[in-house]
Design an enzyme around this catalytic site. Structure first.
Site, PDB file in Angstrom:
ATOM      1  N   GLU A 156       7.270   0.460  15.942  1.00  0.00           N
ATOM      2  CA  GLU A 156       8.267   1.017  15.031  1.00  0.00           C
ATOM      3  C   GLU A 156       8.352   2.516  15.272  1.00  0.00           C
ATOM      4  OE1 GLU A 156       6.732  -0.453  11.189  1.00  0.00           O
ATOM      5  OE2 GLU A 156       8.499  -1.736  11.173  1.00  0.00           O
TER       6      GLU A 156
ATOM      7  N   ASN B 117       0.804  -1.227   0.000  1.00  0.00           N
ATOM      8  CA  ASN B 117       0.000   0.000   0.000  1.00  0.00           C
ATOM      9  C   ASN B 117       0.837   1.276   0.000  1.00  0.00           C
ATOM     10  OD1 ASN B 117       0.695  -0.697   2.687  1.00  0.00           O
ATOM     11  ND2 ASN B 117      -0.899   0.652   3.460  1.00  0.00           N
TER      12      ASN B 117
ATOM     13  N   GLU C 281       3.466  -5.455  12.236  1.00  0.00           N
ATOM     14  CA  GLU C 281       2.560  -4.306  12.069  1.00  0.00           C
ATOM     15  C   GLU C 281       1.431  -4.788  11.166  1.00  0.00           C
ATOM     16  OE1 GLU C 281       2.962  -1.296  13.465  1.00  0.00           O
ATOM     17  OE2 GLU C 281       4.824  -1.918  14.428  1.00  0.00           O
TER      18      GLU C 281
HETATM   19  P1  NAD Z   1       0.319  -9.371   2.957  1.00  0.00           P
HETATM   20  O1  NAD Z   1       0.301  -9.870   4.352  1.00  0.00           O
HETATM   21  O2  NAD Z   1      -0.373 -10.164   1.918  1.00  0.00           O
HETATM   22  O3  NAD Z   1       1.820  -9.242   2.410  1.00  0.00           O
HETATM   23  C1  NAD Z   1       2.777  -8.420   3.055  1.00  0.00           C
HETATM   24  C2  NAD Z   1       4.166  -8.930   2.715  1.00  0.00           C
HETATM   25  O4  NAD Z   1       4.324 -10.221   3.281  1.00  0.00           O
HETATM   26  C3  NAD Z   1       4.433  -9.086   1.222  1.00  0.00           C
HETATM   27  O5  NAD Z   1       5.764  -8.735   0.963  1.00  0.00           O
HETATM   28  C4  NAD Z   1       4.221 -10.570   0.998  1.00  0.00           C
HETATM   29  O6  NAD Z   1       4.922 -11.083  -0.095  1.00  0.00           O
HETATM   30  C5  NAD Z   1       4.767 -11.142   2.302  1.00  0.00           C
HETATM   31  N1  NAD Z   1       4.257 -12.459   2.654  1.00  0.00           N
HETATM   32  C6  NAD Z   1       3.050 -13.012   2.340  1.00  0.00           C
HETATM   33  N2  NAD Z   1       2.968 -14.264   2.856  1.00  0.00           N
HETATM   34  C7  NAD Z   1       4.123 -14.486   3.528  1.00  0.00           C
HETATM   35  C8  NAD Z   1       4.625 -15.584   4.285  1.00  0.00           C
HETATM   36  N3  NAD Z   1       3.937 -16.699   4.461  1.00  0.00           N
HETATM   37  N4  NAD Z   1       5.848 -15.472   4.850  1.00  0.00           N
HETATM   38  C9  NAD Z   1       6.555 -14.336   4.700  1.00  0.00           C
HETATM   39  N5  NAD Z   1       6.149 -13.267   3.981  1.00  0.00           N
HETATM   40  C10 NAD Z   1       4.938 -13.344   3.406  1.00  0.00           C
HETATM   41  O7  NAD Z   1      -0.196  -7.881   3.030  1.00  0.00           O
HETATM   42  P2  NAD Z   1      -0.522  -6.913   1.825  1.00  0.00           P
HETATM   43  O8  NAD Z   1      -1.796  -7.383   1.202  1.00  0.00           O
HETATM   44  O9  NAD Z   1       0.700  -6.740   0.982  1.00  0.00           O
HETATM   45  O10 NAD Z   1      -0.752  -5.513   2.579  1.00  0.00           O
HETATM   46  C11 NAD Z   1      -1.967  -5.126   3.115  1.00  0.00           C
HETATM   47  C12 NAD Z   1      -1.996  -5.358   4.604  1.00  0.00           C
HETATM   48  O11 NAD Z   1      -0.933  -4.689   5.228  1.00  0.00           O
HETATM   49  C13 NAD Z   1      -3.256  -4.824   5.254  1.00  0.00           C
HETATM   50  O12 NAD Z   1      -3.784  -5.792   6.115  1.00  0.00           O
HETATM   51  C14 NAD Z   1      -2.762  -3.625   6.058  1.00  0.00           C
HETATM   52  O13 NAD Z   1      -3.495  -3.312   7.201  1.00  0.00           O
HETATM   53  C15 NAD Z   1      -1.397  -4.049   6.418  1.00  0.00           C
HETATM   54  N6  NAD Z   1      -0.595  -2.871   6.761  1.00  0.00           N
HETATM   55  C16 NAD Z   1      -0.335  -2.619   8.082  1.00  0.00           C
HETATM   56  C17 NAD Z   1       0.397  -1.485   8.437  1.00  0.00           C
HETATM   57  C18 NAD Z   1       0.707  -1.167   9.890  1.00  0.00           C
HETATM   58  O14 NAD Z   1       1.541  -0.308  10.122  1.00  0.00           O
HETATM   59  N7  NAD Z   1       0.079  -1.804  10.843  1.00  0.00           N
HETATM   60  C19 NAD Z   1       0.844  -0.617   7.434  1.00  0.00           C
HETATM   61  C20 NAD Z   1       0.537  -0.907   6.117  1.00  0.00           C
HETATM   62  C21 NAD Z   1      -0.172  -2.048   5.782  1.00  0.00           C
END
Ligand code: NAD
Length: 509
Positions: free
Chosen positions: A488, A170, A268
């Site tokens: 963080e 995002n 996070e």
């Molecule tokens: P996601 O969990 O699908 O992927 C995030 C990252 O994790 C990607 O690089 C992905 O390739 C990797 N990943 C996926 N499966 C994995 C595994 N089994 N092992 C290791 N790495 C893995 O998330 P997304 O769809 O890319 O992002 C959206 C989400 O991120 C939303 O839920 C949002 O709330 C969250 N987010 C949280 C914050 C925060 O600060 N709390 C900030 C931004 C986004």
């Protein structure tokens, strides 16, 4: 839909052809060992803009080995030298700000103006912030008198080793640098894995690392899918710590994978963030600023910011004033080509994500919700030709959504908010705190005492009063409950990447 001039910096390689991205391992650019690739698309146009290494454990193993080899020298360098390299990197990103902003906009569908004013400047600020913060991080010394002589306890922070930095789609460069900057400043070496959906700016950053003069192996970038490259990185025995931002379900699987080897983990995760709007925030003097603030909190980046407000709790006595104003302001958002400087609101990250968001809205409507605006995909006929096949979903406000509906309990991560009336502050707090999450919240009132009472009653890592996403990079940011573990920002981030070690010296006696 009006279309003004489209700014197109010439330096962005993907304008010429789909860019061919490489991993950055041990100072070299390489395809994935197996040669497999995935593609990255522009979700606003549906065009392929890059081929991306589909890395496996082989590539991850090489990157971790390179980072482990680089660690002894990097971790014992004076902090000033590490800080200077981060500063140089920040300067180079600033030099190429337009190219980074264009790449971010094309890879995410977000308005170019947002990438230029938020994503890239914040990435630069992250690099500069941690470069300064590590120099201010004082060694702690405690002196104590003993019956005979004295005792001096010195707390030394030893960098942990190889840090895995895994980031989402995002805010790609913003969140990637938010992780690698403190890791590198603290003396860890890094294997970064950006989202496979949005790899462009991390790839561009890795090219600048060479120009900045980072030694080989200090910061490696491995591209690939989460369940393949990400899972291999998390499981690698030579990774000492994992900092992850992404979905709660992914976070859960990472926590499980890391538990057996006691890797330090910062997660996070998602949120379902409430805004509590008190009646005085909707009086004549404050209505316009409250409405502007709420619309920003709900719909910035098409609602795809983890801190976006998705549940708007409105004091009953101002409902009739506030709700029509919110609907009017939401309808006025200019949806269009992300490259158009007039656009407020771009494309969602992908067609599958649009279907997920639409599914949550449809389920809410099926359960009795009323659509006040939006509630559907933007008609292609109302979009400029270049983006008529993009993943555009109209900013949506819903009323009468049941408390247990997905839209009120789960993270939507799209341009959708539910409007909920409340009468007493205790009810507002009960509703606001009534999900499994606890990431952030906002409170809208000019009554300072009430604002303090409400903010203290919220279960949320951050509460903003009369605003949203105002950030001082020195403060700890993170979530309660299913929104994450750890913090963080500032010293918390630097200390995450180091193990405190105490040296006790006695004198006299
Ligand atoms: P996601 O969990 O699908 O992927 C995030 C990252 O994790 C990607 O690089 C992905 O390739 C990797 N990943 C996926 N499966 C994995 C595994 N089994 N092992 C290791 N790495 C893995 O998330 P997304 O769809 O890319 O992002 C959206 C989400 O991120 C939303 O839920 C949002 O709330 C969250 N987010 C949280 C914050 C925060 O600060 N709390 C900030 C931004 C986004």
């Amino acid at each position: 839909m009006p279309s003004s001039a489209l700014p197109m910096p010439a330096s962005y390689p993907a304008r010429v052809q789909p860019a061919v991205l490489c991993n950055f391992i041990d100072g070299c650019f390489r395809p994935a060992r197996g040669g497999a690739t995935t593609v990255a698309q522009n979700p606003a146009t549906g065009q392929t803009i890059a081929t991306v290494p589909d890395s496996t454990a082989h590539d991850v193993n090489e990157a971790v080995a390179a980072a482990a080899r680089a660690f002894p020298e990097w971790s014992t360098r004076p902090a000033e030298e590490r800080a200077a390299l981060l500063m140089r990197l920040a300067d180079l990103v600033e030099r190429d700000l337009d190219a980074f902003a264009l790449a971010e906009s094309e890879n995410t569908g977000k308005p170019l103006s947002l990438a230029r004013s938020l994503d890239v400047p914040r990435a630069i600020a992250n690099l500069r912030h941690f470069s300064g913060a590590v120099l201010e991080d004082q060694t702690q010394v405690f002196d104590q008198d003993l019956p005979k002589g004295t005792m001096r306890s010195t707390v030394i922070r030893k960098p942990l080793g190889v840090a895995a930095c895994i980031s989402p789609w995002n805010l790609p460069l913003y969140l990637f640098t938010w992780k690698i900057a403190p890791a590198l400043a603290a003396g860890c070496t890094v294997v970064g894995k950006p989202s496979e959906v949005t790899p462009l700016t991390a790839w561009m950053l890795s090219q600048l690392m060479v120009d900045a003069g980072f030694p080989a192996g200090v910061c490696n970038v491995v591209h690939g899918r989460g369940p393949l490259a990400g899972a291999a990185l998390v499981a690698h025995p030579d990774v000492s710590c994992i900092t992850f931002t992404g979905g709660t379900i992914t976070g859960e699987s990472i926590a499980r994978a890391a538990a057996g080897s006691f890797k330090r983990t910062a997660l996070e995760l998602g949120g379902s963030n409430a805004a509590i709007v008190c009646a005085d925030a909707a009086d004549d003097a404050h209505l316009p600023t409250t409405v502007d603030g709420l619309v920003r909190a709900m719909f910035t980046n098409q609602g795809q910011v983890c801190h976006c407000a998705s549940r708007i709790l409105i004091e009953r006595s101002c409902w009739d004033r506030l709700v029509p104003a919110l609907v009017e302001r939401t309808r006025a958002l200019r949806i269009g080509d992300p490259l158009d400087t007039a656009t407020d609101f771009g494309s969602l990250i992908s067609a599958p994500h649009l279907l997920r968001v639409a599914g949550m809205v449809d389920a809410a409507v099926h359960g009795g919700a009323r659509v006040l605006c939006g509630g559907q995909r933007v008609s292609p006929d109302s979009l400029p030709d270049r983006v008529r096949h993009g993943a555009f979903y109209a900013p949506t406000l819903l009323q009468d959504v049941t408390a247990d509906a997905e839209a009120n309990q789960e993270e939507i991560f799209g341009p959708v908010a539910t409007l909920i009336p409340f009468s007493a502050d205790a009810d507002a707090l009960r509703i606001a705190n009534g999900t499994k999450y606890g990431l952030s919240a906002t409170v809208w009132t000019r009554d300072d005492e009430r604002a303090t009472r409400l903010s203290r009653g919220l279960t949320a890592g951050t509460v903003w009063i009369n605003g949203w996403m105002m950030r001082d990079l020195r403060v700890p940011i993170g979530g309660f409950r299913c929104s994450g573990i750890g913090r963080e920002g500032g010293q918390d981030a630097l200390h995450f990447f180091a193990e405190p070690m105490v040296v006790v010296q006695s004198t006299g006696g």
